[in-house]
Design a protein around this motif. Structure first.
Motif, PDB file in Angstrom:
ATOM      1  N   UNK A 112      84.823 -27.279  11.686  1.00  0.00           N
ATOM      2  CA  UNK A 112      84.179 -27.810  12.891  1.00  0.00           C
ATOM      3  C   UNK A 112      82.816 -27.172  13.106  1.00  0.00           C
ATOM      4  N   UNK A 113      82.702 -25.898  12.772  1.00  0.00           N
ATOM      5  CA  UNK A 113      81.409 -25.214  12.867  1.00  0.00           C
ATOM      6  C   UNK A 113      80.401 -25.881  11.933  1.00  0.00           C
ATOM      7  N   UNK A 114      80.833 -26.177  10.708  1.00  0.00           N
ATOM      8  CA  UNK A 114      79.949 -26.843   9.734  1.00  0.00           C
ATOM      9  C   UNK A 114      79.509 -28.209  10.242  1.00  0.00           C
ATOM     10  N   UNK A 115      80.433 -28.936  10.839  1.00  0.00           N
ATOM     11  CA  UNK A 115      80.095 -30.259  11.380  1.00  0.00           C
ATOM     12  C   UNK A 115      79.080 -30.145  12.518  1.00  0.00           C
ATOM     13  N   UNK A 116      79.229 -29.111  13.343  1.00  0.00           N
ATOM     14  CA  UNK A 116      78.267 -28.911  14.429  1.00  0.00           C
ATOM     15  C   UNK A 116      76.895 -28.526  13.871  1.00  0.00           C
ATOM     16  N   UNK A 117      76.868 -27.751  12.786  1.00  0.00           N
ATOM     17  CA  UNK A 117      75.590 -27.438  12.131  1.00  0.00           C
ATOM     18  C   UNK A 117      74.858 -28.728  11.749  1.00  0.00           C
ATOM     19  N   UNK A 118      75.616 -29.665  11.218  1.00  0.00           N
ATOM     20  CA  UNK A 118      75.033 -30.914  10.720  1.00  0.00           C
ATOM     21  C   UNK A 118      74.570 -31.832  11.858  1.00  0.00           C
ATOM     22  N   UNK A 119      75.250 -31.733  12.996  1.00  0.00           N
ATOM     23  CA  UNK A 119      75.009 -32.694  14.069  1.00  0.00           C
ATOM     24  C   UNK A 119      74.200 -32.157  15.251  1.00  0.00           C
ATOM     25  N   UNK A 122      70.271 -27.404  17.773  1.00  0.00           N
ATOM     26  CA  UNK A 122      70.232 -26.263  18.702  1.00  0.00           C
ATOM     27  C   UNK A 122      71.323 -25.259  18.354  1.00  0.00           C
ATOM     28  N   UNK A 123      72.524 -25.772  18.093  1.00  0.00           N
ATOM     29  CA  UNK A 123      73.626 -24.892  17.712  1.00  0.00           C
ATOM     30  C   UNK A 123      73.327 -24.176  16.400  1.00  0.00           C
ATOM     31  N   UNK A 124      72.771 -24.882  15.430  1.00  0.00           N
ATOM     32  CA  UNK A 124      72.452 -24.287  14.134  1.00  0.00           C
ATOM     33  C   UNK A 124      71.457 -23.133  14.296  1.00  0.00           C
ATOM     34  N   UNK A 125      70.370 -23.377  15.026  1.00  0.00           N
ATOM     35  CA  UNK A 125      69.347 -22.339  15.213  1.00  0.00           C
ATOM     36  C   UNK A 125      69.924 -21.160  15.990  1.00  0.00           C
ATOM     37  N   UNK A 126      70.697 -21.448  17.039  1.00  0.00           N
ATOM     38  CA  UNK A 126      71.320 -20.373  17.815  1.00  0.00           C
ATOM     39  C   UNK A 126      72.229 -19.509  16.946  1.00  0.00           C
TER      40      UNK A 126
END
Length: 223
Positions: A112-119, A122-126
């Motif tokens: 789920x973390x990987x999916x949030x990175x892709x989508x 803001x979450x990825x940079x944070x």
């Protein structure tokens, strides 16, 4: 509300509550509760979830070669736990993680973390900023632990808190809590502080420490 708690965390900062609600509907997560003294994770357990403290705090501890417990840090809500160890070839907890009091922890599985990175950029940079900050903290902690004497550790701590332009600092915790942070007994901590005062390096007034001889403090760090 869960979304309101999560958007206070560094890894979700900048995401509003409505966006957070939408994200939570798309991922698999769970919340677990622990009581004071419960072990949240053992050193070398596999790290397979992003874990965020929602309520209370936990502490990270490790054993030195002599078997003495060294407290690395307290992690308060709403900060993540071991986020830098979720990825990599050896994604294991580097320390034991124990609940300081009643604690609630949010678990988000790695996929789920990987999916949030892709989508969600803001979450990825944070997340990248979060693990970079953790790496810098751990590097400083390793430097701190490398000092062989209690006085050397104290000198490093005082000088770091004082920076170049301050002559006084205030200890943020009691001597007992500071001793635990330094990984030593309270009598040893108090004795080292007293000796440094007697040698004219510092002046101690309760929690306030005034620097008297900055050069001598630097010398202690070389021993």
């Amino acid at each position: 509300m869960l979304s309101q708690q999560l958007i206070q965390s560094p890894v979700f900062r900048g995401i509003n509550a409505e966006e957070m609600e939408e994200l939570l509907q798309k991922v698999q997560y769970r919340i677990r509760k622990y009581h004071k003294g419960d072990m949240v994770a053992f050193r070398e357990d596999r790290c397979e979830n992003l874990m965020i403290v929602l309520k209370g705090s936990v502490k990270g501890e490790m054993l030195d070669p002599s078997g003495k417990t060294i407290k690395i840090e307290d992690i308060m809500a709403p900060y993540p736990i071991a986020s830098a160890f979720l990825f990599g070839q050896k994604n294991q907890f580097p320390v034991n993680v124990t609940a300081n009091a009643d604690v609630e922890i949010f678990f988000l599985d790695k996929q789920s973390v990987i999916e949030l990175f892709q989508n969600n950029k803001t979450f990825l940079v944070n997340y990248l900023n979060s693990i970079s900050n953790r790496s810098q903290f751990l590097a400083q902690k390793l430097l701190f632990l490398s000092f062989k004497t209690i006085k050397g550790k104290l000198a490093n701590y005082i000088l770091k808190q004082a920076a170049p332009d301050k002559e006084k600092i205030e200890l943020p915790k009691s001597q007992a809590e500071m001793a635990q942070f330094f990984g030593v007994t309270r009598p040893s901590f108090a004795r080292s502080l007293k000796e440094m005062e007697q040698e004219g390096m510092i002046e101690v007034n309760r929690r306030e420490i005034k620097i008297r001889d900055r050069r001598a403090l630097f010398s202690l760090m070389q021993q």
